[in-house]
Scaffold this motif. Structure first.
Motif: not given
Lengths: 281, 281
Positions: A195-196, A199-200, A215-223, A225
């Protein structure tokens, strides 16, 4: 249902705060003490009702606690459980909520004072968001908590740890720390890495054209770092193994797209759909 | 707000059904005709209120329509717009809802009878689920619809197409079909490919230990394998380009994990978080 007179929670973020809130709302604890370094987090934890009292001193906080739950980032857990073991009441049960288990359980196994009752656990619950302000008394309801005894764990301590999580509404499963880390590499750590990466890799100018799929596929990239760096390093070997498997599948997909090999592509997408459908929403 | 006497929707799945339902509930159409091959889908579309009447005959269905929206899988759109153009009323506006645009708009450009008013569009809305049974009159509210004119498009037709989607509650942006396909490769098609690879690569025995992270990251892998095979092949070149960029980032992440290079790993995770936070939930 067991009731604890005094519970100490070391680290009152989303997980620690939610444990405290659930214990309090379910009437399972006489007093919940939140222990942390940052006074601001402790204030929030108290304000939202996650804890009854707070302390920035670990020895003072865990004194007289019958149950201590260490909910700090994975790199700190071993040291903190050792500190807890030195100062907590004899016969206190200690567990943690770390996302990796082999280094924690292995690091503590055999090195704790005789009679200390530590059993590792990992609640499969959380969010890409963090902090006690988002704590929820229902965070663990219906979720799975993995209990990871060491060879030296006493059966009654393992059972007490499982009962704790069940009393918060969770289901429990038991496996070895190694089994946990291998499974979680595929089920949690690799998805976060992917996911990260996604997004990157998305060009800034394409962001306005993203929709629910991205949005779903990358959601956890907001965790966080920093937290995830610790998890990736701690579970390095299994994560790299899971990444190998993922890259192999991705390579097969790439080749099928390059060659317009409809049969291979559709078959793999069907296999993916089959697994996804099996899990449900 | 423009009101249409008769609107024909070719393909009454989730998108076509939702367009019909939105037109009807907003009082924007005198009559909505749903056209499809499968009588069962047409029955469902009528039952849920997505259309007023149905037809399995394209020529009969589009006769007298002022507006025709082709909502079939991408591989069929060019042929179906051609069929519509041969039989629809003179001066009818035709658009589509395909997820790729260059092959559709390019395939039709210059090959339609003189005076036919076709403008391509792509609503960035949908779901991993499909079928008219899940149609929703609010599916397009607040969503973006990309309008992709060809060099031969008349300005007034482009504006009429944008007005149509705005009347369903959407925002519109305009770009060339090539720009659309390049952006959507990164914003939608690659995320789907990656989600599918992740789901397919997850060992069956690890599925019970998946939680919300895996579920979010793989959600779109539940989409229709046949539809997505068509999209991946149709947008092959741009998708492979986006995949190159993704694999490059993944390689950097892998190396950072292998070397326990904390600075590089945390920095990349921060960049990913930054982009994800910019988009919001």
């Amino acid at each position: 249902m067991q009731r604890w007179n005094r519970v100490a929670i070391v680290g009152v973020g989303l997980i620690g705060g939610s444990i405290g809130m659930a214990l309090r709302q379910r009437g399972l604890a006489g007093q919940v003490v939140g222990i942390g370094r940052r006074p601001e987090s402790l204030r929030v934890a108290k304000r939202v009702g996650a804890v009854d009292s707070t302390s920035t001193s670990l020895p003072r906080g865990v004194a007289d606690a019958e149950l201590v739950i260490v909910c700090t980032p994975v790199e700190h857990i071993v040291d903190q459980v050792r500190s807890v073991a030195q100062t907590c009441a004899e016969n206190a049960l200690i567990t943690d909520a770390g996302s990796t288990k082999a280094s924690i359980v292995g690091g503590l196994n055999g090195s704790l004072p005789r009679g200390v009752r530590f059993v590792g656990s990992h609640p499969l619950a959380g969010s890409e968001k963090s902090g006690p302000g988002l704590a929820s008394a229902t965070l663990f309801e219906g979720r799975t908590v993995v209990i990871t005894p060491s060879p030296n764990s006493q059966r009654r301590d393992v059972q007490a740890t499982a009962r704790l999580w069940k009393s918060l509404g969770a289901k429990t499963v038991e496996c070895t720390p190694e089994e946990h880390d291998a499974a979680l590499a595929a089920a949690s750590h690799l998805p976060h890495l992917v996911a990260s990466a996604l997004a990157a890799a998305t060009p800034q100018k394409c962001l306005p054209l993203t929709a629910t799929g991205w949005a779903d596929t990358t959601r956890i990239a907001a965790g966080d770092p920093e937290l995830w760096t610790q998890i990736f390093f701690d579970n390095q070997r299994h994560l790299l193994g899971a990444l190998d498997a993922f890259e192999q599948v991705l390579k097969t997909l790439r080749t099928a797209i390059e060659r317009k090999d409809r049969r291979t592509l559709t078959k793999l997408l069907q296999e993916a759909k089959h697994k996804r459908d099996a899990v449900g929403s």
